[in-house]
Design a protein around this motif. Structure first.
Motif, PDB file in Angstrom:
ATOM      1  N   UNK A 198       0.819  -1.211   0.000  1.00  0.00           N
ATOM      2  CA  UNK A 198       0.000   0.000   0.000  1.00  0.00           C
ATOM      3  C   UNK A 198       0.853   1.260   0.000  1.00  0.00           C
ATOM      4  N   UNK A 199       2.141   1.100  -0.149  1.00  0.00           N
ATOM      5  CA  UNK A 199       3.052   2.228  -0.055  1.00  0.00           C
ATOM      6  C   UNK A 199       3.015   3.043  -1.349  1.00  0.00           C
ATOM      7  N   UNK A 200       2.859   4.365  -1.210  1.00  0.00           N
ATOM      8  CA  UNK A 200       2.817   5.216  -2.418  1.00  0.00           C
ATOM      9  C   UNK A 200       4.111   5.122  -3.207  1.00  0.00           C
ATOM     10  N   UNK A 201       5.225   5.004  -2.485  1.00  0.00           N
ATOM     11  CA  UNK A 201       6.510   4.917  -3.187  1.00  0.00           C
ATOM     12  C   UNK A 201       6.513   3.682  -4.083  1.00  0.00           C
ATOM     13  N   UNK A 202       6.029   2.571  -3.527  1.00  0.00           N
ATOM     14  CA  UNK A 202       5.993   1.333  -4.315  1.00  0.00           C
ATOM     15  C   UNK A 202       5.025   1.489  -5.488  1.00  0.00           C
ATOM     16  N   UNK A 203       3.926   2.193  -5.258  1.00  0.00           N
ATOM     17  CA  UNK A 203       2.974   2.394  -6.366  1.00  0.00           C
ATOM     18  C   UNK A 203       3.612   3.245  -7.469  1.00  0.00           C
ATOM     19  N   UNK A 204       4.409   4.248  -7.066  1.00  0.00           N
ATOM     20  CA  UNK A 204       5.118   5.049  -8.075  1.00  0.00           C
ATOM     21  C   UNK A 204       6.108   4.176  -8.849  1.00  0.00           C
ATOM     22  N   UNK A 205       6.820   3.310  -8.117  1.00  0.00           N
ATOM     23  CA  UNK A 205       7.791   2.428  -8.790  1.00  0.00           C
ATOM     24  C   UNK A 205       7.052   1.534  -9.783  1.00  0.00           C
ATOM     25  N   UNK A 206       5.930   0.983  -9.324  1.00  0.00           N
ATOM     26  CA  UNK A 206       5.167   0.068 -10.185  1.00  0.00           C
ATOM     27  C   UNK A 206       4.712   0.801 -11.456  1.00  0.00           C
ATOM     28  N   UNK A 207       4.234   2.031 -11.282  1.00  0.00           N
ATOM     29  CA  UNK A 207       3.761   2.797 -12.448  1.00  0.00           C
ATOM     30  C   UNK A 207       4.917   3.064 -13.408  1.00  0.00           C
ATOM     31  N   UNK A 208       6.086   3.416 -12.857  1.00  0.00           N
ATOM     32  CA  UNK A 208       7.229   3.695 -13.733  1.00  0.00           C
ATOM     33  C   UNK A 208       7.677   2.415 -14.435  1.00  0.00           C
ATOM     34  N   UNK A 209       7.740   1.333 -13.663  1.00  0.00           N
ATOM     35  CA  UNK A 209       8.214   0.066 -14.233  1.00  0.00           C
ATOM     36  C   UNK A 209       7.286  -0.414 -15.343  1.00  0.00           C
ATOM     37  N   UNK A 210       5.982  -0.153 -15.204  1.00  0.00           N
ATOM     38  CA  UNK A 210       5.028  -0.638 -16.208  1.00  0.00           C
ATOM     39  C   UNK A 210       4.950   0.301 -17.410  1.00  0.00           C
ATOM     40  N   UNK A 211       5.455   1.519 -17.256  1.00  0.00           N
ATOM     41  CA  UNK A 211       5.406   2.491 -18.352  1.00  0.00           C
ATOM     42  C   UNK A 211       4.055   3.170 -18.478  1.00  0.00           C
ATOM     43  N   UNK A 212       3.094   2.870 -17.581  1.00  0.00           N
ATOM     44  CA  UNK A 212       1.755   3.436 -17.789  1.00  0.00           C
ATOM     45  C   UNK A 212       1.695   4.932 -17.475  1.00  0.00           C
ATOM     46  N   UNK A 213       2.679   5.445 -16.749  1.00  0.00           N
ATOM     47  CA  UNK A 213       2.732   6.878 -16.471  1.00  0.00           C
ATOM     48  C   UNK A 213       2.902   7.687 -17.754  1.00  0.00           C
ATOM     49  N   UNK A 214       3.377   7.040 -18.834  1.00  0.00           N
ATOM     50  CA  UNK A 214       3.645   7.779 -20.073  1.00  0.00           C
ATOM     51  C   UNK A 214       2.392   8.397 -20.678  1.00  0.00           C
ATOM     52  N   UNK A 215       1.218   7.800 -20.369  1.00  0.00           N
ATOM     53  CA  UNK A 215      -0.031   8.363 -20.899  1.00  0.00           C
ATOM     54  C   UNK A 215      -0.171   9.822 -20.487  1.00  0.00           C
ATOM     55  N   UNK A 216       0.438  10.178 -19.360  1.00  0.00           N
ATOM     56  CA  UNK A 216       0.251  11.538 -18.864  1.00  0.00           C
ATOM     57  C   UNK A 216       1.338  12.492 -19.348  1.00  0.00           C
ATOM     58  N   UNK A 217       2.224  12.015 -20.213  1.00  0.00           N
ATOM     59  CA  UNK A 217       3.263  12.914 -20.723  1.00  0.00           C
ATOM     60  C   UNK A 217       2.668  13.855 -21.758  1.00  0.00           C
ATOM     61  N   UNK A 218       3.031  15.140 -21.729  1.00  0.00           N
ATOM     62  CA  UNK A 218       2.571  15.998 -22.811  1.00  0.00           C
ATOM     63  C   UNK A 218       3.233  15.593 -24.121  1.00  0.00           C
ATOM     64  N   UNK A 219       2.857  16.241 -25.212  1.00  0.00           N
ATOM     65  CA  UNK A 219       3.376  15.860 -26.530  1.00  0.00           C
ATOM     66  C   UNK A 219       4.869  16.081 -26.656  1.00  0.00           C
ATOM     67  N   UNK A 220       5.337  16.181 -27.889  1.00  0.00           N
ATOM     68  CA  UNK A 220       6.775  16.261 -28.110  1.00  0.00           C
ATOM     69  C   UNK A 220       7.279  17.694 -28.172  1.00  0.00           C
ATOM     70  N   UNK A 221       6.389  18.655 -27.830  1.00  0.00           N
ATOM     71  CA  UNK A 221       6.792  20.051 -27.940  1.00  0.00           C
ATOM     72  C   UNK A 221       8.017  20.357 -27.096  1.00  0.00           C
ATOM     73  N   UNK A 222       8.208  19.567 -26.045  1.00  0.00           N
ATOM     74  CA  UNK A 222       9.323  19.833 -25.143  1.00  0.00           C
ATOM     75  C   UNK A 222      10.660  19.731 -25.861  1.00  0.00           C
ATOM     76  N   UNK A 223      10.671  19.070 -27.027  1.00  0.00           N
ATOM     77  CA  UNK A 223      11.929  18.912 -27.759  1.00  0.00           C
ATOM     78  C   UNK A 223      12.271  20.175 -28.556  1.00  0.00           C
ATOM     79  N   UNK A 224      11.263  20.998 -28.825  1.00  0.00           N
ATOM     80  CA  UNK A 224      11.495  22.129 -29.724  1.00  0.00           C
ATOM     81  C   UNK A 224      12.067  23.339 -29.001  1.00  0.00           C
TER      82      UNK A 224
END
Ligand SMILES: Cc1cc2nc3c(=O)[nH]c(=O)nc-3n(C[C@H](O)[C@H](O)[C@H](O)COP(=O)(O)O)c2cc1C
Length: 402
Positions: free
Chosen positions: A122-148
């Motif tokens: 139930x640890x938030x830290x572990x939930x953050x790790x799980x989200x990063x490890x699964x890659x599902x956090x990427x849905x919340x990334x903005x577009x590619x404008x950050x490269x410009x």
């Protein structure tokens, strides 16, 4: 006090195995004496680091990390306190997720932790790790404008200067609300000022409650006159109104309509801004006035959204044409996972309700970049133009290019 900080970032250079090993070595040397531990994950294009240790030491390490040009788009995801470390054994270990079978990533990371088995469920830290490890956090990334690359171009505003009559009890500063997608002025906000140009607080404080409401309404006459003087054309004008003025002053809405038309404007180009907290405290009293305003053709904007205690539930009760997200949420949004999550929730909600969104108090170009990539088109803030007495200052436009 043991504190935990998690952030995510992107390398700004090739992050090969020797680079990661050198990074880990140096981090370990710097962290051990100050009792900072943690783990640095790398998935091929993003870092995800957990820092644990004494509050001041974690902050000092993170401040250095934020200044490091070898990575960019640094977003703080979590800051918390804990009774025990999750990665207590290590000064700083790097875990390169590339080459690790996806189903093995999380078990391997957890195997490096000092958590009791199952303690982390139930640890938030572990939930953050799980989200990063699964890659599902990427849905919340903005577009590619950050490269410009981002350029700022300043141009004169398409309005002429106005003037205040010496007899006016108040003056107005104008600040543009800009649509950066179409590079046009969406509206001008008229901000009330004292006759000497300063804050009008003393003027309003010197009046009784009843007189304040009348003065609040009367002031709008000068705002509309100014809009006409500067040649507002088809642009919108935004004015702040205390909702109780609509309740307490007899015939307030017809008076407002008269002031608008006398200045050659139409109600549909006037946005009445009411702050979020006033919506809550006076909602019942001024509900009728809101109906009259809408019936007369005025637009309604909820100002300072997110600054008070109302939150999204307020939108269940009343849906304005527009909400202005407060600077408290906008400030540093590109660096804060929490602010990003809140802005995305507001955008999803407003999109479903067809409510337009303005980001207020934008001061940094990177704030604008994140907000624009997240889907906001209209902005207000010092980045674009400061309020100017009886005129609109030159406007700075952020442009993205290769
Ligand atoms: C992804 C990443 C993670 C880092 N982690 C740490 C760390 O845990 N501790 C640390 O002291 N420096 C870390 N650094 C390095 C710092 O940004 C900074 O370069 C270093 O602390 C400066 O050390 P110096 O004062 O010895 O030159 C990291 C850098 C990057 C790019």
């Amino acid at each position: 006090m043991l504190s935990t900080l998690i952030y995510r970032s992107r390398p700004s250079q090739l992050a090969d195995a020797p680079f990661l090993a050198a990074l880990a070595d140096h981090a370990r040397q710097r962290n051990e004496p100050v009792q900072v531990t943690g783990i640095l994950l790398f998935d091929g294009d993003h870092f995800f680091q957990i820092l644990e240790g004494p509050y001041a030491a974690v902050n000092a390490v993170y401040a250095r990390i934020c200044d490091d040009g070898r990575h960019q788009q640094i977003v703080e995801l979590m800051r918390d306190y804990a009774p025990a470390r999750r990665f207590g054994k290590l000064g700083m270990e790097v875990f390169d997720m590339r080459g690790c079978p996806p189903e093995e990533v999380l078990p391997q990371i957890l195997a490096r932790s000092t958590l009791q088995p199952r303690a982390g469920d139930e640890d938030r830290v572990v939930r953050f790790i799980r989200a990063f490890a699964s890659g599902r956090w990427r849905q919340s990334l903005p577009g590619h404008d950050a490269e410009h690359a981002l350029r700022l171009v300043t141009r004169p505003a398409p309005f002429q200067p106005g003037a205040a009559a010496p007899s006016q009890p108040c003056r107005f500063a104008l600040q543009p609300i800009v649509d950066t997608t179409h590079q046009r002025v969406s509206a001008l906000e008229a901000l009330i000022r004292a006759p000497d140009g300063g804050s009008p607080a003393a003027y309003f404080a010197s009046l009784s409650d009843e007189a304040q409401y009348a003065a609040d309404l009367e002031a709008k006459v000068y705002a509309f006159q100014l809009a006409q003087q500067i040649g507002i054309g088809d642009s919108m004008i935004s004015v702040n109104l205390q909702p109780m003025s609509l309740v307490k002053v007899p015939d307030a809405v017809p008076e407002l309509v008269r002031a608008v038309t006398q200045s050659g404007l139409v109600p549909s180009q006037v946005i009445v801004e009411i702050t979020e907290s006033e919506f809550i405290t006076h909602f019942d009293a001024f509900e009728a006035a809101i109906r009259q305003l809408r019936a007369a053709g005025f637009s309604l904007a909820m100002d300072d959204f997110g600054a008070g205690y109302a939150g999204l539930s307020l939108l269940a009760r009343f849906q304005p044409d527009k909400i202005k997200i407060d600077r408290a949420i906008i400030s540093g949004v590109h660096r804060s996972g929490a602010r990003q999550a809140i802005v995305r929730a507001i955008l999803a909600c407003c999109s479903a309700l067809e409510i337009a969104v303005v980001a207020e108090g934008v001061e940094e170009a990177e704030e604008w970049r994140w907000l624009a990539a997240a889907g906001i088109h209209t902005f207000q803030g010092y980045l674009f133009a400061r309020p100017a007495l009886e005129q609109v200052a030159p406007i700075t436009w952020p442009l993205l290019g290769e």
